[in-house]
Scaffold this active site. Structure first.
Site, short mmCIF file in Angstrom:
data_model
loop_
_atom_site.label_atom_id
_atom_site.label_comp_id
_atom_site.label_asym_id
_atom_site.label_seq_id
_atom_site.Cartn_x
_atom_site.Cartn_y
_atom_site.Cartn_z
N GLU A 147 0.82 -1.21 0.00
CA GLU A 147 0.00 0.00 0.00
C GLU A 147 0.86 1.27 0.00
OE1 GLU A 147 -2.40 -0.40 3.48
OE2 GLU A 147 -3.61 -2.03 2.66
N PRO A 148 1.59 1.55 -1.07
CA PRO A 148 2.35 2.80 -1.11
C PRO A 148 1.41 4.00 -1.23
CG PRO A 148 2.44 1.71 -3.24
CD PRO A 148 1.74 0.76 -2.30
N GLY A 149 1.70 5.04 -0.49
CA GLY A 149 0.93 6.27 -0.58
C GLY A 149 1.83 7.44 -0.85
N CYS A 170 -2.62 33.48 10.14
CA CYS A 170 -2.37 34.18 11.40
C CYS A 170 -1.85 33.22 12.48
CB CYS A 170 -3.63 34.89 11.86
SG CYS A 170 -4.10 36.25 10.80
N GLU A 171 -0.72 32.62 12.20
CA GLU A 171 -0.01 31.74 13.14
C GLU A 171 1.48 31.91 12.93
OE1 GLU A 171 -1.21 29.67 15.41
OE2 GLU A 171 -3.34 29.75 14.91
N TYR A 173 -0.36 14.36 0.90
CA TYR A 173 -0.94 14.91 2.12
C TYR A 173 -1.17 16.42 2.10
CZ TYR A 173 -0.18 10.25 3.83
OH TYR A 173 -0.21 8.89 3.95
#
Length: 417
Positions: free
Chosen positions: A279-281, A346-347, A375
Site C-alpha cells: 500500500e504505497p501512498g 495568522c499563526e 498529504y
C-alpha cells in the site's frame, strides 16, 4: 542545480528564459492561467511511478497487487489515473470509498481501513462489494457479523500491531505498542480464531503497517517477520510507508530496494502461493506534484521573511509534524541568499520552509515548492477563510484543471441561515 531539479518530478526542465517547466508547461503560464496557490501534477511522472511499483512487484512476486494508500492524495482524478494503471485502492473512510468508486475504481480491489469505522461506512463497503475490509478491533468483527447479510461472505484481513517503532515522526508511526491502530499479537490471534468461526466473514489474511516516511528498509523486513509468526494465510497485506525525498539530505531506499527487502524476506517466511499486497501512498504521489505560490511581500532582515499567498491552509505537513521542504524562485531557479519562506495565515508556526535559499525574491515572483503530492491536498483546509487551491494536471506541454479553486461562495455553501 542538479540536486534541486532532482526533487521535482522526473522530466522537469529549465526553459531558455530560466523558468521551470512542469510536465512541459512553463510555470509562468500555470500561475497566470490558474492563479496561486496551485498544486501542479506531472501526469506522466505519476503514471511512470505507478508502473514502476506495479511492474516491480509483479516481477518479484507474480501473485500480488499494488494498492494505493489514497489518503495521501484522495482526488478523483488521481483515483482514476491510478485505477487506469491497474492499481487497487486503499480507502480509510466513507468519503474516500465514495470518491474511489466515482472515479471508476474496481470495488473488488478496494481495501477498507480505519481504526473507528462506523456502521454507515461498513454498510457502504459491504454494499459496494469491497474486496477486503481490514479488521482493526473486535468491534469491527461484531459490526460486520451484523451488517453482512445472511448467506454473504465478506473478505477480511486482521491488522496486526507488531511492536515495531521505525525512525519517523511520532505522529506517523503506527506499528509500535500503544498505537491506536491494529491488534497486538495475542489479540490478533484471538481475532483470527473468532473470524475462523464466523459464517459471514471470510478470513483471507493478515495486514501490517508500521508507519510513514520511513527511510530505512529494516522495519519493513521486521514487519514481514512479525506477520509470518501468525501462520499461513491466503493474503498478506504488507502495508506501505516508504519515505519520499523531500530534502537534499534525505536518502530513502529506491522502490526496487524496498520491494527487494519485502519479497526477499517473504520468500523465506511466507507461503509461496500466498497473495501479497502493498500500500504505497506518500512514495507513490509525493514527487509528482509541485506547489506554486506568489510572493506577496519581502520583509528585510538577516534572514528575510518571504511571505506568499498560501501556507498552512494548503500545506499542513510542516506544522503538523515538522516536515522540511525545499523551494526556489520558479523563474530564477536555484541559488540565492537564505530566507524564511512563510505563509499568510495568522499563526507564527505558518512556515513553509525555514532557511531556504531564494534568489532575489520580490513581490509578484512565483515560488515553487517540490514534493507536495502527498498529504497537502488531503490536509488542505479553510483556516482564516482560505479557499483551497486547484489541482492541475500537466502533460506534454498541456495543462488542465481537475479540481477547481474554491470560491467565497463555496465557504458559505453549507450555511443554513
Amino acid at each position: 542545480m542538479d540536486d534541486l531539479l532532482g526533487l521535482f518530478p522526473p522530466g522537469t526542465e529549465i526553459a531558455s528564459d530560466g523558468q521551470l517547466m512542469i510536465g512541459g508547461c512553463p510555470v509562468s503560464d500555470l500561475g497566470e492561467r490558474y492563479g496561486t496557490p496551485t498544486l501542479a501534477v506531472d501526469e506522466n511522472a505519476l503514471r511512470a511511478r505507478a508502473r514502476r511499483y506495479a511492474d516491480g512487484l509483479a516481477a518479484r512476486w507474480p501473485n500480488s497487487r499494488v494498492t494505493f494508500a489514497s489518503k495521501a492524495f484522495p482526488c478523483t482524478a488521481v483515483y482514476r489515473l491510478l485505477s487506469e494503471e491497474g492499481l487497487g485502492m486503499d480507502v480509510a473512510s466513507g468519503g474516500e470509498l465514495t470518491l474511489a468508486l466515482a472515479a471508476g475504481a474496481d470495488p473488488a480491489g478496494l481495501v477498507v481501513h480505519g481504526n473507528a469505522k462506523t456502521d454507515e461506512e461498513l454498510h457502504l463497503a459491504v454494499d459496494a462489494g469491497a474486496g477486503l475490509i481490514v479488521v482493526d478491533n473486535f468491534d469491527d468483527i461484531d459490526r460486520l457479523d451484523r451488517i453482512v447479510p445472511a448467506g454473504g461472505s465478506q473478505g477480511v484481513l486482521v491488522r496486526v500491531t507488531p511492536d515495531i517503532r521505525p525512525d519517523t515522526h511520532e505522529a506517523i508511526a503506527t506499528g509500535q505498542a500503544g498505537s491506536k491502530f491494529g491488534l497486538l499479537m495475542p489479540q490478533a490471534q484471538e481475532a483470527v480464531a473468532r473470524l475462523r468461526g464466523s459464517d459471514r466473514l471470510r478470513l483471507d489474511g493478515i495486514h501490517v503497517h508500521v508507519g510513514s516516511q520511513i527511510l530505512d528498509t529494516k522495519p519493513f523486513a521486521q514487519a514481514v517477520e512479525a506477520v509470518a509468526e501468525l501462520g499461513r494465510f491466503q493474503v498478506y497485506d504488507l502495508g506501505g510507508g516508504l519515505g519520499a525525498r523531500y530534502t537534499y539530505e534525505d536518502n530513502p531506499p529506491s522502490v526496487e530496494e524496498y520491494l527487494d527487502t519485502l519479497v526477499d524476506t517473504a520468500r523465506g517466511l511466507l507461503p509461496a502461493d500466498a497473495r501479497i499486497l502493498i500500500e504505497p501512498g506518500r512514495s507513490m504521489v509525493a514527487e509528482a506534484a509541485v506547489s506554486l505560490y506568489r510572493v506577496v511581500t519581502v520583509k528585510p532582515g538577516e534572514q528575510p521573511f518571504v511571505a506568499v499567498d498560501g501556507g498552512m491552509g494548503d500545506n499542513l505537513e510542516v506544522s503538523l509534524y515538522g516536515q522540511r521542504f525545499e523551494a526556489t524562485v520558479a523563474t530564477r531557479v536555484g541559488g540565492g541568499g537564505t530566507c524564511r519562506l512563510v505563509g499568510r495565515h495568522c499563526e507564527s508556526g505558518d512556515t513553509l520552509s525555514a532557511g531556504v535559499p531564494l534568489r532575489d525574491p520580490r513581490p509578484g515572483d512565483l515560488i515553487a515548492v517540490p514534493v507536495t503530492g502527498a498529504y497537502t491536498y488531503s490536509l488542505s483546509n479553510n483556516y482564516n477563510g482560505a479557499r483551497r487551491p486547484p489541482v492541475i494536471f500537466c502533460r506534454d506541454g498541456r495543462s488542465r484543471a481537475v479540481v477547481r479553486r474554491e470560491t467565497y461562495e463555496d465557504l458559505m455553501r453549507r450555511d443554513l441561515n
